[in-house]
Scaffold this active site. Structure first.
Site, PDB file in Angstrom:
ATOM      1  N   HIS A   1      59.766 -27.024  84.472  1.00 25.49           N
ATOM      2  CA  HIS A   1      58.831 -27.575  83.497  1.00 25.49           C
ATOM      3  C   HIS A   1      57.381 -27.430  83.956  1.00 25.49           C
ATOM      4  CE1 HIS A   1      57.984 -30.173  80.087  1.00 25.49           C
ATOM      5  NE2 HIS A   1      57.143 -30.847  80.844  1.00 25.49           N
TER       6      HIS A   1
ATOM      7  N   HIS B   1      58.731 -31.746  73.633  1.00 28.24           N
ATOM      8  CA  HIS B   1      59.201 -32.998  74.216  1.00 28.24           C
ATOM      9  C   HIS B   1      60.652 -33.196  73.781  1.00 28.24           C
ATOM     10  CE1 HIS B   1      57.507 -36.859  76.116  1.00 28.24           C
ATOM     11  NE2 HIS B   1      57.381 -35.859  76.935  1.00 28.24           N
TER      12      HIS B   1
END
Lengths: 743, 232
Positions: free
Chosen positions: A53, A99
């Site tokens: 990430h 998200h």
């Protein structure tokens, strides 16, 4: 006893490193860079920084292939958000970010904090957010789980964006079984900033104070970045505490305080605390500037007693910023944040030794070299291989498809498809009007906002057809870009640049990596052809639950500008008795179409051909024609083909239409083909001649197909009526398909 | 004329109201900060929409205890013109400058859309440019706009002609289907007995410019402007 020992952290070994998500060779690399074994705080920091990430380790080498340069580009990828020039000094600052994982575990907070994060990315750069959008993918609405997730996600976006005061002006919602246990929530924000007021993430000037502002640090979201870098399993429920909690009110105060601060010359650099919190922000600032920082972690405002340096460094508590002020201006900075009732503390200073040094009660508890850890993070050229399913899909033969006699019902079924039906249930929960700039509200091809200081407007569209990407990732990548560009152009705006959010499965699987590499290649070709560079973006891998991946979903948000916002076009018929022109050539492509899925329950064939040259001409024509005020309305042809596009144009003003074709082709192909580079335009008799001239000038294929008339949608081929439906009946279905499921 | 737009922490329509007053109506306009008491000599105050103090506790509740509100109440009691929009209306009911309360919407969801309103009182400083029974279109955007008042209070409102706007259909009927949030008697906006304080859930500042496709809200601000100039 030393301060470090007082925390009773375990000794770091390979097992601990693995628990935190590091691979054996990554742990070895860390030790090599440090020249020693990291302690517990340090290994926590390294594992977060090197998570997929945060580090982009699987995507980096491929992302480099994307074009990032262009005339309008002021700030390309690498900062919190990209920036392009819109009108002289007036620039647009924007980015889209995923998200996904948090939104599955805790839909409301996951989605809310996704919005919060992207807004911070934008105002960190000095831009006031003026528009938000989101691209959402869920399972189909035939089960309680999906309904609950969608309800929570939409409420979360609304709860955060509405309170913050940014209009959510558009977006997309797509439904497919593959997102059942891995919904995608991609949040986009755009802000306006003057060119000379752009702020970057810099930590320069030895001795300059590092100031922490915003919410207090709590224990929420610890290791959130690591969670986002793993596949999901049945026990993901247990990761609920990893999801952060948002406070939009605090963020609104932070925005106003930051913008007030930025009017002055008190600060050098600023960085929000997003994924991996204080870790990312401090390392990024130090590494970008080639400097170092000292942080006194016991000075960080905390929500509860007993928090340790490890927790403080890895917390992902929301609504926090880190800034470097000019020495001597600390009091001025503090005064502004006090005015807005925000916590503020000087927690460190800039150094020049290249290290991030962490202190607790005066003792150094961790020290790590900033640049080597940021820039020598592992980079993988992961193997990739074409998946077998692709060939199976290609064996589909469209002509063998069963013929359907009742095409009116087909059209109704398509309008009833959740992917096509009105998203009103979603967008009416968003305040899409606050700031009074929204010229085209949700429901058209593109959202358009005016800029109060300029005649120009900004048009936005978010697109990706994941089904195209699944059957042919390369074409799908191109088509996501061209559809977004086409939508922007339908409003009359010129497409300028994109931001992307690349949602894929597990990159360690060669088939997934192949999808990724192909999609990027397609995207690159389209961006180059349309001269719309990528200025920011985000990659989200590991969108898999229990080993099953989502469709490859590279979401594109295109940003364009219209010279005079008064000339903005909408995609609804405006008046009776005008001419309906179909622009672009139909190749009767039915592969991977919505028609195939809805009316034949099939996902097969190939995606439509990519026609970059024709797309470019269509876009140029639209910009030219709208600038000359020659068109009444325009709508691109996409999911559901010509018939659906036509029906959609009739709904808002309840203006019907009659069109006729004379084609030797199956009726269903004529109606529902998804061939690209096509649009329907509405032209008054007065302008018809001029529009035809212009269409010829741009070398576009076109056909005057009919007129706006009555309260029905009528389509003939070779004299036979193949569609004849009442607008109100069609509209009722279109408006209630999603609403009906959600109530 | 001089207008003031109050800024609470969390106000988010403050800039929009300022923009309409200052740049569309060309009225001298200032912001009034919630921590101050000085009204800077304004003769018209707008309490804008938004989420003052995060809407924590109850919408408008904390704002009604802010420092600036004492001055606003005093100003209103002396007959000064006050317009509360959306969150501003909630603040006005919390301060008791206006009766009733605003509850969570009937469907428990935030609603943003254009709604039709029927104007039932044109004899206020805010509504002089409408005609009695005129149907206007103004957007709403709220989570808590469900106006409630007991029967006695409602009768008083009606008796004193304090109801200014009601939600209605395109043709003006005030039936339940045209009521977006469950408000008692379809009430969208009311004035106090003296008629100098108007609270309304719809946002007139969002429809006061041609480019936004609707001018119906412009007339409220223009009515105030003309009233203060003594023109009407």
């Amino acid at each position: 006893m030393s301060v470090y020992n007082s925390f009773n952290y375990p000794d770091v070994d390979e097992k601990i490193a693995k628990e935190m998500g590091l691979k054996t060779e990554e742990y070895e690399l860390a030790k090599k860079i440090l020249g020693r074994n990291p302690n517990y705080i340090e290994i926590g920091i390294i594992s977060s920084m090197w998570s997929e990430h945060c580090s982009y380790k699987s995507s980096k080498i491929h992302l480099k292939k994307l074009p990032t340069q262009g005339k309008c580009v002021v700030q390309g990828p690498g900062e919190n958000a990209g920036i392009i020039e819109i009108d002289g000094d007036i620039c647009a600052c924007f980015k889209v970010e995923s998200h996904n994982h948090p939104s599955y575990i805790e839909p409301y907070q996951g989605a809310a904090t996704g919005v919060g994060g992207i807004l911070r990315d934008v105002f960190t750069m000095g831009a006031r957010p003026v528009a938000a959008m989101n691209s959402l993918r869920f399972g189909t609405l035939d089960n309680d789980e999906t309904i609950k997730i969608m309800d929570g996600v939409v409420a979360g976006i609304a709860g955060y964006g509405n309170c913050f005061g940014v209009p959510t002006v558009g977006g997309e919602v797509f439904f497919d079984e593959c997102y059942q246990k891995n919904p995608l929530v991609n949040a986009f924000a755009l802000g306006i900033v003057k060119k000379d007021k752009i702020f970057l993430a810099k930590a320069e000037g030895v001795g300059n104070p590092i100031i922490y502002v915003g919410a207090k640090t709590g224990r929420d979201g610890i290791h959130g970045a690591t969670m986002a870098s793993e596949e999901f399993s049945a026990d993901s429920e247990s990761k609920r505490p990893n999801v952060q909690i948002g406070d939009p009110f605090k963020e609104k105060l932070l925005l106003e305080a930051c913008l007030e601060l930025m009017k002055n010359e008190y600060i050098i650099g600023i960085q929000d605390m997003g994924a991996a919190g204080l870790t990312s922000s401090s390392f990024e600032m130090a590494s970008k500037s080639g400097s170092g920082v000292k942080l006194y972690l016991d000075k960080v405002p905390v929500r509860e007693k007993g928090m340790t340096p490890y927790e403080i460094m890895l917390s992902e508590s929301q609504e926090r910023m880190l800034m470097v002020a000019k020495k001597g201006f600390e009091e001025k900075v503090i005064e502004i944040f006090k005015k807005w009732d925000l916590d503020v503390a000087i927690i460190g200073e800039v150094t020049d030794d290249g290290f991030v040094r962490l202190f607790w009660n005066g003792e150094e508890v961790a020290f790590l070299p900033a640049d080597p850890l940021s820039n020598n993070a592992p980079v993988y050229d992961r193997p990739y291989k074409k998946p077998e399913y692709i060939e199976d899909l290609r064996s589909f033969s469209p002509l063998k498809l069963k013929k359907i006699d009742d095409l009116n019902t087909c059209l109704f079924n398509l309008l009833n498809s959740q992917n096509i039906a009105s998203k009103r249930w979603v967008f009416e929960q968003y305040d899409y009007m606050v700031r009074t700039n929204t010229v085209v509200i949700p429901g058209s091809d593109a959202a358009v906002i005016r800029i109060k200081e300029s005649r120009k407007g900004i048009a936005l569209s978010s697109d990706c057809n994941p089904r195209y990407c699944y059957v042919n990732p390369k074409k799908g990548g191109s088509l996501a870009v061209v559809e977004a560009a086409r939508n922007v152009a339908m409003s009359g705006a010129k497409p300028l640049a994109i931001t992307n959010c690349l949602n894929f499965g597990n990159p360690e699987k060669p088939e997934i990596m192949w999808q990724f590499v192909e999609a990027l290649e397609g995207m690159k070709e389209a961006c180059l052809a349309l001269d719309t560079p990528v200025v920011s973006g985000n990659v989200s891998f590991y969108n898999e639950t229990e080993g099953k991946g989502v469709y490859p979903t590279p979401t594109i948000v295109m940003v364009g500008a219209i010279d005079d916002v008064k000339n903005t076009l909408k995609s609804s018929f405006k008046s009776f008795n005008s001419h309906i022109i179909v622009v672009g050539k139909d190749k009767y492509e039915i592969g991977a179409s919505e028609y195939l899925k809805v009316c034949h329950n099939l996902v097969a064939g190939d995606a439509p051909e990519v026609e970059l040259d024709a797309e470019k001409k269509l876009i140029d024509f639209m910009v030219d024609a709208s600038g000359r005020k020659l068109l009444n309305s325009a709508h691109d042809i996409s999911e559901g083909g010509f018939a659906v596009a036509l029906a959609e144009m009739t709904f808002e003003n309840e203006i019907g239409c009659e069109v006729s074709f004379n084609e030797d082709v199956r009726d269903d192909f004529l109606l529902f083909s998804e061939s690209q580079a096509r649009a329907i335009i509405e032209v008054s008799s007065l302008n018809l001649e001029k529009v035809e001239e212009l269409l010829k000038k741009y070398g576009l294929f076109y056909m005057i197909a009919g007129k706006t008339v009555g309260n029905f949608i009528s389509i003939r081929n070779k004299g036979r009526k193949i569609i004849d439906v009442n607008i109100l009946a069609a509209k009722y279905i279109y408006e209630n398909a999603i609403k009906g499921k959600m109530q | 004329m001089k207008a003031g737009v109050v800024v609470f922490p969390g106000s988010n329509c403050d800039h929009d109201c300022y923009h309409v007053l200052k740049h569309v109506l060309e009225v001298d306009t200032v912001f009034l900060w919630h921590k101050e008491r000085d009204l800077k000599g304004v003769d018209f105050i707008v309490l804008p929409g938004g989420f003052s103090y995060g809407d924590y506790l109850r919408c408008g509740a904390i704002a009604s205890h802010s420092e600036i509100i004492d001055s606003v109440v005093e100003f209103a009691e002396k007959g000064g013109l006050v317009l509360g929009i959306c969150n501003g209306f909630q603040v006005l009911t919390e301060t008791r400058l206006l009766p009733g309360a605003l509850l969570r919407n009937r469907d428990l969801k935030f609603i943003c859309k254009n709604v039709n309103l029927v104007v039932s009182n044109v004899n206020t400083p805010f509504t002089r440019f409408y005609t009695p029974g005129e149907i206007i279109k103004i957007p709403i955007a709220h989570m808590d706009g469900n106006y409630f008042i007991d029967e006695k209070g409602l009768n008083e409102l009606i008796e004193n002609e304090q109801v200014v706007f009601r939600y209605c259909s395109e043709t003006g009927e005030t039936f339940d289907d045209a009521n977006p949030n469950g408000s008692v008697d379809n009430i969208a906006g009311i004035v106090n007995k003296k008629g100098n304080v108007l609270g309304m859930m719809p946002h007139p500042e969002r429809c006061a410019e041609e480019i936004l496709g609707n001018m119906d809200g412009f007339h409220i601000f223009n009515s105030v402007k003309k009233y203060l100039k003594g023109g009407i």
